[in-house]
Design an enzyme around this catalytic site. Structure first.
Site, mmCIF file in Angstrom:
data_model
loop_
_atom_site.group_PDB
_atom_site.id
_atom_site.type_symbol
_atom_site.label_atom_id
_atom_site.label_comp_id
_atom_site.label_asym_id
_atom_site.label_seq_id
_atom_site.Cartn_x
_atom_site.Cartn_y
_atom_site.Cartn_z
ATOM 1 N N ASN A 9 1.008 -1.380 0.053
ATOM 2 C CA ASN A 9 0.023 -0.158 -0.109
ATOM 3 C C ASN A 9 0.928 1.313 -0.048
ATOM 4 O O ASN A 9 1.519 1.521 0.777
ATOM 5 C CB ASN A 9 -0.858 0.060 1.116
ATOM 6 C CG ASN A 9 -1.814 1.129 1.483
ATOM 7 O OD1 ASN A 9 -1.655 2.041 0.500
ATOM 8 N ND2 ASN A 9 -2.061 1.524 2.802
ATOM 9 N N TRP A 10 0.955 1.966 -1.317
ATOM 10 C CA TRP A 10 1.830 2.809 -1.177
ATOM 11 C C TRP A 10 1.368 4.201 -0.655
ATOM 12 O O TRP A 10 2.068 5.303 -0.701
ATOM 13 C CB TRP A 10 2.201 3.156 -2.598
ATOM 14 C CG TRP A 10 3.132 1.916 -3.264
ATOM 15 C CD1 TRP A 10 3.730 1.177 -2.797
ATOM 16 C CD2 TRP A 10 3.682 2.111 -4.572
ATOM 17 N NE1 TRP A 10 4.547 0.542 -3.656
ATOM 18 C CE2 TRP A 10 4.562 1.000 -4.819
ATOM 19 C CE3 TRP A 10 3.491 2.880 -5.635
ATOM 20 C CZ2 TRP A 10 5.224 0.624 -5.733
ATOM 21 C CZ3 TRP A 10 4.010 2.577 -7.034
ATOM 22 C CH2 TRP A 10 5.018 1.457 -6.847
ATOM 23 N N LYS A 11 0.280 4.432 -0.251
ATOM 24 C CA LYS A 11 -0.567 5.655 0.397
ATOM 25 C C LYS A 11 -0.184 6.661 -0.647
ATOM 26 O O LYS A 11 -0.361 6.544 -1.870
ATOM 27 C CB LYS A 11 0.137 5.570 1.714
ATOM 28 C CG LYS A 11 -0.027 4.475 2.628
ATOM 29 C CD LYS A 11 0.550 4.806 4.177
ATOM 30 C CE LYS A 11 0.331 3.532 4.814
ATOM 31 N NZ LYS A 11 0.408 3.515 6.107
ATOM 32 N N HIS A 95 -9.520 1.222 4.864
ATOM 33 C CA HIS A 95 -8.012 1.339 5.348
ATOM 34 C C HIS A 95 -8.381 2.159 6.646
ATOM 35 O O HIS A 95 -9.102 3.102 6.444
ATOM 36 C CB HIS A 95 -6.944 1.837 4.595
ATOM 37 C CG HIS A 95 -5.504 1.892 4.990
ATOM 38 N ND1 HIS A 95 -5.227 2.861 6.085
ATOM 39 C CD2 HIS A 95 -4.661 0.911 5.065
ATOM 40 C CE1 HIS A 95 -4.031 2.400 6.543
ATOM 41 N NE2 HIS A 95 -3.659 1.370 5.592
ATOM 42 N N GLU A 97 -6.593 4.584 7.906
ATOM 43 C CA GLU A 97 -6.385 6.061 7.360
ATOM 44 C C GLU A 97 -7.417 6.670 6.929
ATOM 45 O O GLU A 97 -8.076 7.828 7.058
ATOM 46 C CB GLU A 97 -5.065 6.206 6.637
ATOM 47 C CG GLU A 97 -3.737 5.979 7.612
ATOM 48 C CD GLU A 97 -2.739 5.649 6.569
ATOM 49 O OE1 GLU A 97 -2.726 5.480 5.390
ATOM 50 O OE2 GLU A 97 -1.714 5.000 7.344
ATOM 51 N N GLU A 167 -5.306 -5.187 10.234
ATOM 52 C CA GLU A 167 -4.333 -4.129 10.706
ATOM 53 C C GLU A 167 -4.545 -3.396 12.019
ATOM 54 O O GLU A 167 -5.457 -2.371 12.085
ATOM 55 C CB GLU A 167 -4.312 -2.991 9.357
ATOM 56 C CG GLU A 167 -3.990 -3.776 8.071
ATOM 57 C CD GLU A 167 -3.429 -2.779 7.327
ATOM 58 O OE1 GLU A 167 -2.453 -2.975 6.748
ATOM 59 O OE2 GLU A 167 -3.910 -1.842 7.084
ATOM 60 N N GLY A 173 2.471 2.213 10.617
ATOM 61 C CA GLY A 173 3.418 3.148 10.452
ATOM 62 C C GLY A 173 4.040 3.379 11.966
ATOM 63 O O GLY A 173 4.762 4.658 12.040
ATOM 64 N N SER A 213 3.458 -2.290 10.280
ATOM 65 C CA SER A 213 5.025 -2.332 10.363
ATOM 66 C C SER A 213 5.594 -3.815 10.133
ATOM 67 O O SER A 213 6.431 -4.482 10.715
ATOM 68 C CB SER A 213 5.308 -2.100 11.846
ATOM 69 O OG SER A 213 4.926 -0.732 12.308
ATOM 70 N N GLY A 234 3.020 -1.268 4.245
ATOM 71 C CA GLY A 234 2.888 0.176 4.110
ATOM 72 C C GLY A 234 4.515 0.569 3.829
ATOM 73 O O GLY A 234 4.811 0.605 2.450
ATOM 74 N N GLY A 235 5.040 1.215 4.684
ATOM 75 C CA GLY A 235 6.341 1.961 4.410
ATOM 76 C C GLY A 235 7.281 0.929 3.917
ATOM 77 O O GLY A 235 8.216 1.682 3.035
HETATM 78 C C1 PEP Z 1 -0.536 0.058 5.970
HETATM 79 O O1 PEP Z 1 -0.483 1.102 5.657
HETATM 80 O O2 PEP Z 1 -1.555 -0.600 5.740
HETATM 81 C C2 PEP Z 1 0.468 -0.468 6.746
HETATM 82 C C3 PEP Z 1 0.366 -1.723 7.471
HETATM 83 O O3 PEP Z 1 1.573 0.526 7.129
HETATM 84 P P1 PEP Z 1 2.838 0.027 7.694
HETATM 85 O O4 PEP Z 1 3.406 -1.105 7.171
HETATM 86 O O5 PEP Z 1 3.790 1.201 7.483
HETATM 87 O O6 PEP Z 1 2.599 -0.061 9.227
#
Ligand code: PEP
Length: 250
Positions: A9-11, A95, A97, A167, A173, A213, A234-235
């Site tokens: 997920n590149w956000k 999601h 966010e 999640e 994050g 994470s 994500g990251g």
């Molecule tokens: C996400 O955005 O779905 C996520 C899990 O982010 P991260 O891996 O950065 O925690």
């Protein structure tokens, strides 16, 4: 046997050019990996360029959101069929966010799920509790509510491709990962609730991803758990090297 799925997920990162550059670097790193699915979800403006770059690869394209109407006067929204026409196979829905900053609710998640499956997109439905909810012992009731309300009115036949992402909001994050045991406990609960709502065969076939994470260093331990079928990253999905190392967990 559920086929693992590693999804990025590149956000709100990466322009079209950056997305193409990423795909050019990632493709050779994961070439020959054919026992698991790989997906990247760029921002809307980068979808078409990413689709073109992904053409001769086994990496699938996903979007980060959609709107439930087929078309109309809905400024700023993107319709399910537009995503399908761009080459998307997956769409992330609900999601945390989007729930936190953009007013997404279980009801909008339900409408988006319905709209996604109608055009053949594979929905990645996100659920998860906040830190406060976990500390109050509310993890299971919260997951139960998100699943019950988000899947209300949908039938197993419509959801054959359903993917759920667990999640925990406190792990997104933040660098804090749920332990493999904490994640497994939540995944087992989610699968049992899906079985109650939609029947055992669908629950058994539904891939449940862990997100929060995920890194090259913790993916193997998570993937060793019986009910963890992949990861929503994500990251660590923003760099070809770290994403490819997650994809190639063993
Ligand atoms: C996400 O955005 O779905 C996520 C899990 O982010 P991260 O891996 O950065 O925690």
């Amino acid at each position: 046997m559920r086929r693992p799925l590693i999804a990025g997920n590149w956000k709100m990162y990466k322009t079209s050019a950056e997305a193409v550059d990423f795909v050019r670097q990632l493709a050779p790193l994961v070439n020959g990996v054919n026992d698991r699915d790989i997906m990247i979800a760029p921002a809307f403006p980068a979808l078409e360029a990413a689709a073109a770059a992904l053409k001769s690869t086994a990496i699938a394209l996903g979007a980060q959101d959609l709107f439930w109407e087929a078309e109309g006067a809905f400024t700023g929204q993107v319709a399910p069929r537009m995503l399908a026409a761009c080459g998307c196979r997956y769409v992330i829905i609900g999601h945390s966010e989007r729930r936190q900053y953009f007013g997404e609710t279980d009801e909008t998640v339900r409408r988006k799920l319905q709209a996604a499956v109608q055009v053949g997109l594979i929905p990645v439905m996100c659920v998860g509790e906040t830190e406060k909810e976990r500390e109050a012992g509310q993890t299971f009731p919260i997951l139960d509510k998100q699943l019950q309300n988000g899947l209300k009115g949908l039938i197993a036949d419509d959801l054959a491709s359903l993917v759920i992402a667990y999640e925990p909001v406190w792990a997104i994050g933040t660098g804090k990962t749920a332990t493999a045991d904490q994640a497994q406990e939540a995944h087992r609960f989610i699968r049992s609730q899906v079985a109650q709502l939609l029947g055992f065969p669908l629950a058994d076939a539904t891939r449940i991803l862990y997100g929060g994470s995920v890194k090259p260093e913790n993916i193997a331990e998570l993937m060793a758990m019986a009910d963890i079928d992949g990861a929503l990253v994500g990251g660590a999905s923003l760099k070809p090297d770290s994403f490819s190392r997650i994809v190639k967990f063993s």
